[in-house]
Design a protein around this motif. Sequence first.
Motif, PDB file in Angstrom:
ATOM      1  N   SER A  46       0.792  -1.226   0.000  1.00  0.00           N
ATOM      2  CA  SER A  46       0.000   0.000   0.000  1.00  0.00           C
ATOM      3  C   SER A  46       0.821   1.271   0.000  1.00  0.00           C
ATOM      4  CB  SER A  46      -0.963   0.021   1.210  1.00  0.00           C
ATOM      5  OG  SER A  46      -1.862  -1.034   1.124  1.00  0.00           O
ATOM      6  N   LYS A  47       2.068   1.206  -0.402  1.00  0.00           N
ATOM      7  CA  LYS A  47       2.874   2.413  -0.534  1.00  0.00           C
ATOM      8  C   LYS A  47       2.857   2.880  -1.982  1.00  0.00           C
ATOM      9  CE  LYS A  47       5.981   1.436   3.330  1.00  0.00           C
ATOM     10  NZ  LYS A  47       7.381   1.215   3.733  1.00  0.00           N
ATOM     11  N   VAL A  48       2.931   4.171  -2.174  1.00  0.00           N
ATOM     12  CA  VAL A  48       2.881   4.715  -3.517  1.00  0.00           C
ATOM     13  C   VAL A  48       4.147   4.343  -4.279  1.00  0.00           C
ATOM     14  CG1 VAL A  48       2.766   6.824  -4.860  1.00  0.00           C
ATOM     15  CG2 VAL A  48       1.435   6.616  -2.777  1.00  0.00           C
ATOM     16  N   THR A  49       3.973   3.740  -5.451  1.00  0.00           N
ATOM     17  CA  THR A  49       5.129   3.376  -6.258  1.00  0.00           C
ATOM     18  C   THR A  49       5.397   4.383  -7.363  1.00  0.00           C
ATOM     19  OG1 THR A  49       3.702   1.984  -7.618  1.00  0.00           O
ATOM     20  CG2 THR A  49       4.852   0.918  -5.812  1.00  0.00           C
ATOM     21  N   HIS A  50       4.395   5.176  -7.695  1.00  0.00           N
ATOM     22  CA  HIS A  50       4.562   6.288  -8.625  1.00  0.00           C
ATOM     23  C   HIS A  50       3.924   7.505  -7.986  1.00  0.00           C
ATOM     24  CE1 HIS A  50       5.970   3.789 -11.989  1.00  0.00           C
ATOM     25  NE2 HIS A  50       5.102   2.903 -11.529  1.00  0.00           N
ATOM     26  N   ARG A  51       4.479   8.654  -8.200  1.00  0.00           N
ATOM     27  CA  ARG A  51       4.065   9.824  -7.450  1.00  0.00           C
ATOM     28  C   ARG A  51       2.826  10.493  -8.027  1.00  0.00           C
ATOM     29  NH1 ARG A  51       6.106   7.800  -3.273  1.00  0.00           N
ATOM     30  NH2 ARG A  51       8.366   7.673  -3.264  1.00  0.00           N
ATOM     31  N   GLY A  52       2.213  11.310  -7.201  1.00  0.00           N
ATOM     32  CA  GLY A  52       1.013  12.028  -7.585  1.00  0.00           C
ATOM     33  C   GLY A  52       1.333  13.325  -8.282  1.00  0.00           C
ATOM     34  N   ILE A  66       0.659  13.225  -2.062  1.00  0.00           N
ATOM     35  CA  ILE A  66       0.208  11.839  -1.958  1.00  0.00           C
ATOM     36  C   ILE A  66      -1.201  11.833  -1.383  1.00  0.00           C
ATOM     37  CG2 ILE A  66       0.747   9.552  -1.052  1.00  0.00           C
ATOM     38  CD1 ILE A  66       2.949  10.773  -2.803  1.00  0.00           C
ATOM     39  N   ASP A  67      -2.103  11.038  -1.983  1.00  0.00           N
ATOM     40  CA  ASP A  67      -3.441  10.897  -1.435  1.00  0.00           C
ATOM     41  C   ASP A  67      -3.605   9.530  -0.790  1.00  0.00           C
ATOM     42  OD1 ASP A  67      -3.233   9.824  -3.998  1.00  0.00           O
ATOM     43  OD2 ASP A  67      -5.368   9.968  -4.373  1.00  0.00           O
ATOM     44  N   ASN A 231       4.876  14.248  -0.186  1.00  0.00           N
ATOM     45  CA  ASN A 231       5.785  13.126  -0.057  1.00  0.00           C
ATOM     46  C   ASN A 231       6.935  13.493   0.882  1.00  0.00           C
ATOM     47  OD1 ASN A 231       7.059  10.646  -0.591  1.00  0.00           O
ATOM     48  ND2 ASN A 231       8.285  11.575  -2.230  1.00  0.00           N
ATOM     49  N   GLY A 232       7.176  12.628   1.862  1.00  0.00           N
ATOM     50  CA  GLY A 232       8.250  12.870   2.824  1.00  0.00           C
ATOM     51  C   GLY A 232       7.781  13.534   4.093  1.00  0.00           C
ATOM     52  N   GLU A 233       6.577  14.124   4.072  1.00  0.00           N
ATOM     53  CA  GLU A 233       6.014  14.706   5.275  1.00  0.00           C
ATOM     54  C   GLU A 233       5.003  13.737   5.895  1.00  0.00           C
ATOM     55  OE1 GLU A 233       4.398  18.574   4.734  1.00  0.00           O
ATOM     56  OE2 GLU A 233       6.267  19.432   3.950  1.00  0.00           O
ATOM     57  N   ASN A 294     -27.293   1.212   7.276  1.00  0.00           N
ATOM     58  CA  ASN A 294     -26.082   0.708   6.604  1.00  0.00           C
ATOM     59  C   ASN A 294     -24.926   1.658   6.925  1.00  0.00           C
ATOM     60  OD1 ASN A 294     -27.838  -1.155   5.286  1.00  0.00           O
ATOM     61  ND2 ASN A 294     -28.179   0.362   3.674  1.00  0.00           N
ATOM     62  N   MET A 295     -23.863   1.154   7.547  1.00  0.00           N
ATOM     63  CA  MET A 295     -22.804   2.049   7.979  1.00  0.00           C
ATOM     64  C   MET A 295     -21.462   1.333   8.056  1.00  0.00           C
ATOM     65  SD  MET A 295     -21.721   1.328  11.351  1.00  0.00           S
ATOM     66  CE  MET A 295     -21.311   2.947  11.999  1.00  0.00           C
ATOM     67  N   PHE A 296     -20.408   2.143   8.129  1.00  0.00           N
ATOM     68  CA  PHE A 296     -19.073   1.626   8.393  1.00  0.00           C
ATOM     69  C   PHE A 296     -18.248   2.720   9.050  1.00  0.00           C
ATOM     70  CE2 PHE A 296     -18.817   3.520   4.159  1.00  0.00           C
ATOM     71  CZ  PHE A 296     -17.604   4.197   4.156  1.00  0.00           C
ATOM     72  N   TYR A 297     -17.251   2.285   9.834  1.00  0.00           N
ATOM     73  CA  TYR A 297     -16.273   3.195  10.409  1.00  0.00           C
ATOM     74  C   TYR A 297     -15.048   3.219   9.516  1.00  0.00           C
ATOM     75  CZ  TYR A 297     -19.066   2.803  14.692  1.00  0.00           C
ATOM     76  OH  TYR A 297     -20.089   2.832  15.600  1.00  0.00           O
ATOM     77  N   TYR A 298     -14.271   4.290   9.605  1.00  0.00           N
ATOM     78  CA  TYR A 298     -13.059   4.412   8.803  1.00  0.00           C
ATOM     79  C   TYR A 298     -12.093   5.358   9.492  1.00  0.00           C
ATOM     80  CZ  TYR A 298     -14.315   9.176   7.508  1.00  0.00           C
ATOM     81  OH  TYR A 298     -14.588  10.499   7.563  1.00  0.00           O
ATOM     82  N   GLY A 299     -10.844   5.377   9.021  1.00  0.00           N
ATOM     83  CA  GLY A 299      -9.892   6.387   9.487  1.00  0.00           C
ATOM     84  C   GLY A 299      -8.656   5.813  10.134  1.00  0.00           C
ATOM     85  N   GLY A 300      -7.918   6.682  10.794  1.00  0.00           N
ATOM     86  CA  GLY A 300      -6.686   6.302  11.438  1.00  0.00           C
ATOM     87  C   GLY A 300      -5.851   7.511  11.791  1.00  0.00           C
ATOM     88  N   PRO A 301      -4.760   7.301  12.516  1.00  0.00           N
ATOM     89  CA  PRO A 301      -3.957   8.416  13.021  1.00  0.00           C
ATOM     90  C   PRO A 301      -3.049   9.083  11.996  1.00  0.00           C
ATOM     91  CG  PRO A 301      -2.983   6.343  13.673  1.00  0.00           C
ATOM     92  CD  PRO A 301      -4.300   5.996  13.014  1.00  0.00           C
ATOM     93  N   GLY A 302      -2.896   8.469  10.830  1.00  0.00           N
ATOM     94  CA  GLY A 302      -1.951   9.024   9.851  1.00  0.00           C
ATOM     95  C   GLY A 302      -0.540   8.625  10.176  1.00  0.00           C
ATOM     96  N   GLY A 303       0.417   9.392   9.674  1.00  0.00           N
ATOM     97  CA  GLY A 303       1.816   9.105   9.931  1.00  0.00           C
ATOM     98  C   GLY A 303       2.577   8.554   8.755  1.00  0.00           C
ATOM     99  N   CYS A 304       1.899   8.354   7.597  1.00  0.00           N
ATOM    100  CA  CYS A 304       2.594   7.886   6.394  1.00  0.00           C
ATOM    101  C   CYS A 304       3.428   9.012   5.799  1.00  0.00           C
ATOM    102  CB  CYS A 304       1.598   7.379   5.367  1.00  0.00           C
ATOM    103  SG  CYS A 304       0.812   5.828   5.775  1.00  0.00           S
ATOM    104  N   THR A 305       4.570   8.677   5.272  1.00  0.00           N
ATOM    105  CA  THR A 305       5.425   9.673   4.615  1.00  0.00           C
ATOM    106  C   THR A 305       5.579   9.422   3.132  1.00  0.00           C
ATOM    107  OG1 THR A 305       7.402   8.386   5.222  1.00  0.00           O
ATOM    108  CG2 THR A 305       6.716  10.141   6.737  1.00  0.00           C
ATOM    109  N   SER A 306       4.932   8.376   2.622  1.00  0.00           N
ATOM    110  CA  SER A 306       4.976   8.090   1.184  1.00  0.00           C
ATOM    111  C   SER A 306       3.746   7.306   0.781  1.00  0.00           C
ATOM    112  CB  SER A 306       6.242   7.312   0.821  1.00  0.00           C
ATOM    113  OG  SER A 306       6.256   6.062   1.482  1.00  0.00           O
TER     114      SER A 306
END
Length: 306
Positions: A46-52, A66-67, A231-233, A294-306
């Motif tokens: 799940s890491k970006v192999t080509h940039r946005g 990066i999205d 990217n990188g942040e 009909n529902m779902f939860y989603y999300g997370g703390p973040g922290g990805c740099t790429s």
Amino acid sequence: MAQVHLFLMVLPIVSFVVSSSVTTGYYEHPRRLLEHIGVPSFNSTSKVTHRGSKLRASSHQEVDEIDHVCGYQSSVATYYGVIATMDVYTFQNLKESERILAQIWVVDDTEQTQLTSGWEVNPSRYGDSKTHFFVDWTINEKDGCPNLLCAGFVPVNSSTITPGDILEPSSGQSRITLKIFKSKEDGNWWLHFGTDTKNLKPVGYWPKGIIIKLLDHASFIQWAGVTFSYNGEISPPMGNGQWPRSSSAASFRNVQYVDVNGHGYDPSWDSLHAVETHRECYRTGVFRMEVEGNMFYYGGPGGCTS
């Protein structure tokens, strides 16, 4: 900042994570690896192999945006609209290089035209770190714009909200309900807004004359949370920053399709696919059929740099 338009396109399946329902109304949908417009591919981790898209940072050096996406996407079929109630949050100290969104999409069969609406925190667009209601559209992956920055989306005078308006959730959180649908009467794609499914009012419409590739129907639907970062942040939190295993995490509720007569109806089990692009930082929760519409939860703390 250049506008990045999203559409998630299903690639050949690399792996599935499927478990049978153990409680009525619960089902773990397959995870799909995805391709984005502007973000050519993701590998199995799940890491970006080509940039946005290329953006300009305040230092005037070129950087890559990066999205990151979590939610649910429909299979290919004929759709006349989408409904959802989404939690809305505030993020007081978001940096200019970051964006946080929750939104619904309708997309045509060529994968190049889309209509979008939801809430976002986008300091580079609005000059603040407040939460804003927004609409967006794109044709042929290039023409279109957010809110009312170009001729396209037509607001109605009677609306109680205008694209770009600030949403001020009480205690940092509230809910809004959105409905995008093709009108059987005039052929335009309409957007309705409310605090729940019982008080939806028209905001405006995308004229059928400019949305040619959605003239008859849409072919894909999506409900998702999104974050953007350079990217990188370190990427920002998604939803409210909590993992979807918590009942206090961000959610989409009243998840429905819209039929040709403008009425909502429940998605079928086999029409949904879970979306996760960066599982180490964000996750999509189990879809709960017939639970709070009909529902779902989603999300997370973040922290990805790429």
